[in-house]
Design an enzyme around this catalytic site. Structure first.
Site, PDB file in Angstrom:
ATOM      1  N   HIS A   1       0.876  -1.234  -0.072  1.00 15.32           N
ATOM      2  CA  HIS A   1      -0.017  -0.121  -0.041  1.00 15.32           C
ATOM      3  C   HIS A   1       1.043   1.319   0.060  1.00 15.32           C
ATOM      4  O   HIS A   1       0.341   2.147  -0.611  1.00 15.32           O
ATOM      5  CB  HIS A   1      -1.063  -0.072   1.253  1.00 15.32           C
ATOM      6  CG  HIS A   1      -1.934  -0.976   1.107  1.00 15.32           C
ATOM      7  ND1 HIS A   1      -3.389  -0.586   1.077  1.00 15.32           N
ATOM      8  CD2 HIS A   1      -2.021  -2.223   1.309  1.00 15.32           C
ATOM      9  CE1 HIS A   1      -4.027  -1.689   1.227  1.00 15.32           C
ATOM     10  NE2 HIS A   1      -3.291  -2.707   1.105  1.00 15.32           N
TER      11      HIS A   1
ATOM     12  N   ASP B   1      -5.771   5.853   2.209  1.00 17.06           N
ATOM     13  CA  ASP B   1      -6.117   4.713   1.801  1.00 17.06           C
ATOM     14  C   ASP B   1      -7.365   4.210   1.961  1.00 17.06           C
ATOM     15  O   ASP B   1      -8.378   4.411   2.915  1.00 17.06           O
ATOM     16  CB  ASP B   1      -5.215   3.557   2.739  1.00 17.06           C
ATOM     17  CG  ASP B   1      -4.934   2.180   1.999  1.00 17.06           C
ATOM     18  OD1 ASP B   1      -6.107   1.487   1.770  1.00 17.06           O
ATOM     19  OD2 ASP B   1      -3.873   1.941   1.541  1.00 17.06           O
TER      20      ASP B   1
ATOM     21  N   HIS C   1     -20.141  -3.155  -5.349  1.00 18.19           N
ATOM     22  CA  HIS C   1     -21.660  -4.062  -5.787  1.00 18.19           C
ATOM     23  C   HIS C   1     -22.206  -4.916  -4.294  1.00 18.19           C
ATOM     24  O   HIS C   1     -23.183  -4.955  -3.999  1.00 18.19           O
ATOM     25  CB  HIS C   1     -21.522  -4.740  -6.750  1.00 18.19           C
ATOM     26  CG  HIS C   1     -21.728  -4.264  -8.078  1.00 18.19           C
ATOM     27  ND1 HIS C   1     -21.068  -3.186  -8.805  1.00 18.19           N
ATOM     28  CD2 HIS C   1     -22.964  -3.986  -9.034  1.00 18.19           C
ATOM     29  CE1 HIS C   1     -21.428  -2.673  -9.702  1.00 18.19           C
ATOM     30  NE2 HIS C   1     -22.713  -3.104  -9.790  1.00 18.19           N
TER      31      HIS C   1
ATOM     32  N   SER D   1       5.431  -9.642  -0.257  1.00 10.80           N
ATOM     33  CA  SER D   1       5.859  -9.225   1.234  1.00 10.80           C
ATOM     34  C   SER D   1       4.965  -9.788   2.127  1.00 10.80           C
ATOM     35  O   SER D   1       4.961  -9.620   3.411  1.00 10.80           O
ATOM     36  CB  SER D   1       6.143  -7.827   1.488  1.00 10.80           C
ATOM     37  OG  SER D   1       4.696  -7.272   1.075  1.00 10.80           O
TER      38      SER D   1
ATOM     39  N   GLN E   1      13.043  -5.824  -7.121  1.00 14.30           N
ATOM     40  CA  GLN E   1      12.118  -6.543  -7.916  1.00 14.30           C
ATOM     41  C   GLN E   1      12.408  -5.924  -9.315  1.00 14.30           C
ATOM     42  O   GLN E   1      12.280  -6.626 -10.268  1.00 14.30           O
ATOM     43  CB  GLN E   1      11.045  -6.668  -7.552  1.00 14.30           C
ATOM     44  CG  GLN E   1       9.879  -7.472  -8.535  1.00 14.30           C
ATOM     45  CD  GLN E   1       8.544  -7.851  -7.580  1.00 14.30           C
ATOM     46  OE1 GLN E   1       8.783  -8.847  -6.898  1.00 14.30           O
ATOM     47  NE2 GLN E   1       7.575  -7.375  -8.073  1.00 14.30           N
TER      48      GLN E   1
ATOM     49  N   ASN F   1       0.618  -4.617  -7.227  1.00 13.45           N
ATOM     50  CA  ASN F   1       1.780  -4.080  -7.698  1.00 13.45           C
ATOM     51  C   ASN F   1       2.631  -4.767  -8.388  1.00 13.45           C
ATOM     52  O   ASN F   1       3.320  -4.313  -9.238  1.00 13.45           O
ATOM     53  CB  ASN F   1       2.617  -3.556  -6.262  1.00 13.45           C
ATOM     54  CG  ASN F   1       2.059  -2.512  -5.377  1.00 13.45           C
ATOM     55  OD1 ASN F   1       1.106  -1.716  -6.065  1.00 13.45           O
ATOM     56  ND2 ASN F   1       1.985  -2.447  -4.140  1.00 13.45           N
TER      57      ASN F   1
ATOM     58  N   GLU G   1       3.942  -3.663 -12.189  1.00 17.91           N
ATOM     59  CA  GLU G   1       5.490  -3.761 -12.512  1.00 17.91           C
ATOM     60  C   GLU G   1       5.621  -4.592 -13.822  1.00 17.91           C
ATOM     61  O   GLU G   1       6.279  -4.307 -14.659  1.00 17.91           O
ATOM     62  CB  GLU G   1       6.242  -4.147 -11.195  1.00 17.91           C
ATOM     63  CG  GLU G   1       6.384  -3.215 -10.281  1.00 17.91           C
ATOM     64  CD  GLU G   1       7.103  -3.724  -9.106  1.00 17.91           C
ATOM     65  OE1 GLU G   1       7.203  -3.027  -7.982  1.00 17.91           O
ATOM     66  OE2 GLU G   1       7.573  -4.801  -8.914  1.00 17.91           O
TER      67      GLU G   1
ATOM     68  N   GLN H   1      -5.959 -11.136  -5.677  1.00 21.44           N
ATOM     69  CA  GLN H   1      -5.026 -11.880  -6.424  1.00 21.44           C
ATOM     70  C   GLN H   1      -6.014 -12.649  -7.641  1.00 21.44           C
ATOM     71  O   GLN H   1      -5.483 -12.632  -8.811  1.00 21.44           O
ATOM     72  CB  GLN H   1      -4.215 -12.608  -5.660  1.00 21.44           C
ATOM     73  CG  GLN H   1      -3.274 -11.691  -5.143  1.00 21.44           C
ATOM     74  CD  GLN H   1      -2.308 -12.250  -3.835  1.00 21.44           C
ATOM     75  OE1 GLN H   1      -2.332 -13.547  -3.942  1.00 21.44           O
ATOM     76  NE2 GLN H   1      -2.039 -11.672  -2.795  1.00 21.44           N
TER      77      GLN H   1
END
Length: 466
Positions: free
Chosen positions: A22, A115, A148, A281, A336, A355, A359, A376
């Site tokens: 985040h 956030d 929704h 992470s 990374q 993220n 990337e 995910q």
């Protein structure tokens, strides 16, 4: 991290959830604001600030507040529910105190960028007459599914084989965020995800870290209802438009990477020959899944660079590192972005955290998707069926992706019949990513529009453009 003494045109206070996934996108947006003359201050918790590695050249100020667990963070709380409720109570008070301090310091705050998992921060912003800016670190697709559900437009538990939501492709239940399709687990996280949208109609702005072409239909649908703007991809500028010369990394890290070992190892490998493996992470693979993945990597006969956090190393098969040392390198953390840009990388075996997906897309790297939880599964759906720059490794009835599946998927992406199409699509998304954030791109224009509103502290009402 003190900004220089230039005459700032405005001051934005950015408040991400205290986790690397985040913090990174919010921090990147702050860098864009600073490049356009806006002072930006990042807020994190007192506990997390103790473990942050900060780039001393960063021009983003760092301030702290309390989540109520200054000695141990969320691990100190007896449950996720206790952490969330305590953070709301203590965080509201200490965040307000911070704003008062900054207002008295000569750099008064104009906007609170909070956030989406902190809907209570909107009330703090209202208390001080600030622009109320909700920042979502998940995709727009995930946001609209959760919206929704929150509004009762999609009932859970999900019934039927297909989920149909405006702006989204038809999805199976298992393509939705895990908190929604599997209510038996992560009850507290379900509440956090869905409750982001309790007061969405009171926001002045909603920002997403994706870009317009990436999710065109759902972005258009949302932008007709709120002042939603895409401002990504939120990846350091030197990997995209290169307009912020010093922006080569995220600048704030919770883990210390072993950069030289990774890059030196990659230098010795052929072009597009290495599978990069990382589950981020937070995600924790079970022992059985870790071992199936290990033997799948070995069986593929591909070179591999695998990030296994120090706390997860015990899950590897006995003697695995020694037995695969000719083909593989296991590290506890790595840089990374540097890895993904290396010419030796052929694909990214990823959990599909948003993220990591951004990337890979920004750098044109094909993916093998092995989603675990949260947003995910939805990201993996898009990787395979919408962006068509990878394939999803399907689990069995026990929820385990078996070694044979890992082998087949890796071969397919690295050298199979679909490999050329996937690589071509990945290169196209790399081009579109750069165009979005480069001068005159959709995200760049959106950031300019936000800065203009910030300067005038306007609220303007909802608009129907992106």
């Amino acid at each position: 991290m003190e900004n220089d003494q230039r005459a700032w045109s405005a001051h934005a206070l950015a408040f991400p959830f205290p986790a690397q996934g985040h913090i990174n996108p919010v921090l990147q947006f702050c860098k864009r604001l600073v490049s356009k003359g806006v002072k930006a201050t990042l807020v994190t918790t007192r506990f997390l600030s103790k473990s942050i590695h900060v780039d001393p050249s960063s021009n983003i100020d760092l301030e702290t507040i309390s989540d109520g667990f200054d000695e141990g963070g969320h691990a100190q709380a007896e449950s996720v529910e206790a952490y969330v409720s305590t953070f709301k109570a203590v965080g509201s008070e200490t965040l307000a105190n911070l704003i008062r301090k900054l207002n008295d310091s000569g750099h008064p705050v104009n906007a609170l960028i909070y956030d989406g998992t902190f809907p209570w921060a909107l009330d703090v912003a209202k208390q001080f007459g600030l622009l109320k800016v909700m920042f979502c670190t998940q995709s727009c697709a995930v946001s609209i599914v959760a919206y929704h559900v929150q509004r009762g437009l999609l009932r859970v538990p999900l019934s039927g084989p297909v989920v149909s939501i405006p702006g989204l492709p038809l999805m199976e239940a298992a393509d939705t965020p895990s908190f929604i399709y599997d209510l038996s687990t992560y009850t507290a996280f379900y509440d956090v995800l869905v409750n982001q949208f309790i007061n969405i109609d009171e926001t002045d702005w909603i920002l997403h870290s994706s870009f317009h072409k990436m999710e065109e239909e759902v972005v258009d649908w949302m932008a007709k209802r709120w002042r939603l703007r895409t401002i990504g991809p939120t990846v350091p500028s030197m990997y995209l438009d290169k307009r912020i010369e010093s922006d080569k990394s995220y600048a704030i890290n919770l883990f210390k990477p072993n950069a030289s070992a990774c890059i030196n190892w990659l230098h010795a490998k052929p072009v597009a020959s290495v599978v990069y493996v990382s589950f981020g992470s937070v995600a924790e693979l079970g022992v059985e899944q870790t071992r199936e993945l290990a033997w799948g990597l070995k069986g593929s006969n591909c070179y591999f660079l695998w990030v296994v956090r120090a706390t997860e190393l015990f899950k590897l098969p006995e003697n695995f590192v020694e037995e695969t040392k000719e083909k593989g390198l296991v590290v506890t953390w790595c840089p990374q972005l540097e890895v993904l840009t290396h010419e030796a990388i052929g694909c990214f075996l990823t959990h599909c955290g948003f993220n990591s997906v951004l990337e890979a897309m920004s750098l044109g790297v094909p993916m093998v998707a092995v989603p675990q939880w949260s947003d995910q599964p939805t990201n993996a759906k898009y990787v395979e069926d919408v962006w068509k720059m990878g394939i999803r490794a399907k689990p069995d009835e026990e929820g385990i992706v078996r070694r044979e599946v890992v082998e087949v998927c890796l071969r397919e992406v690295m050298e199979g019949e679909k490999a050329k199409e996937i690589r071509d699509n990945a290169r196209n998304w790399k081009r579109l990513s750069k165009e979005a954030i480069d001068e005159g791109g959709t995200s760049d224009k959106n950031i300019d529009e936000f800065v203009a509103a910030l300067l005038g502290k306007t609220t303007l009402g909802n608009c129907n453009f992106i």
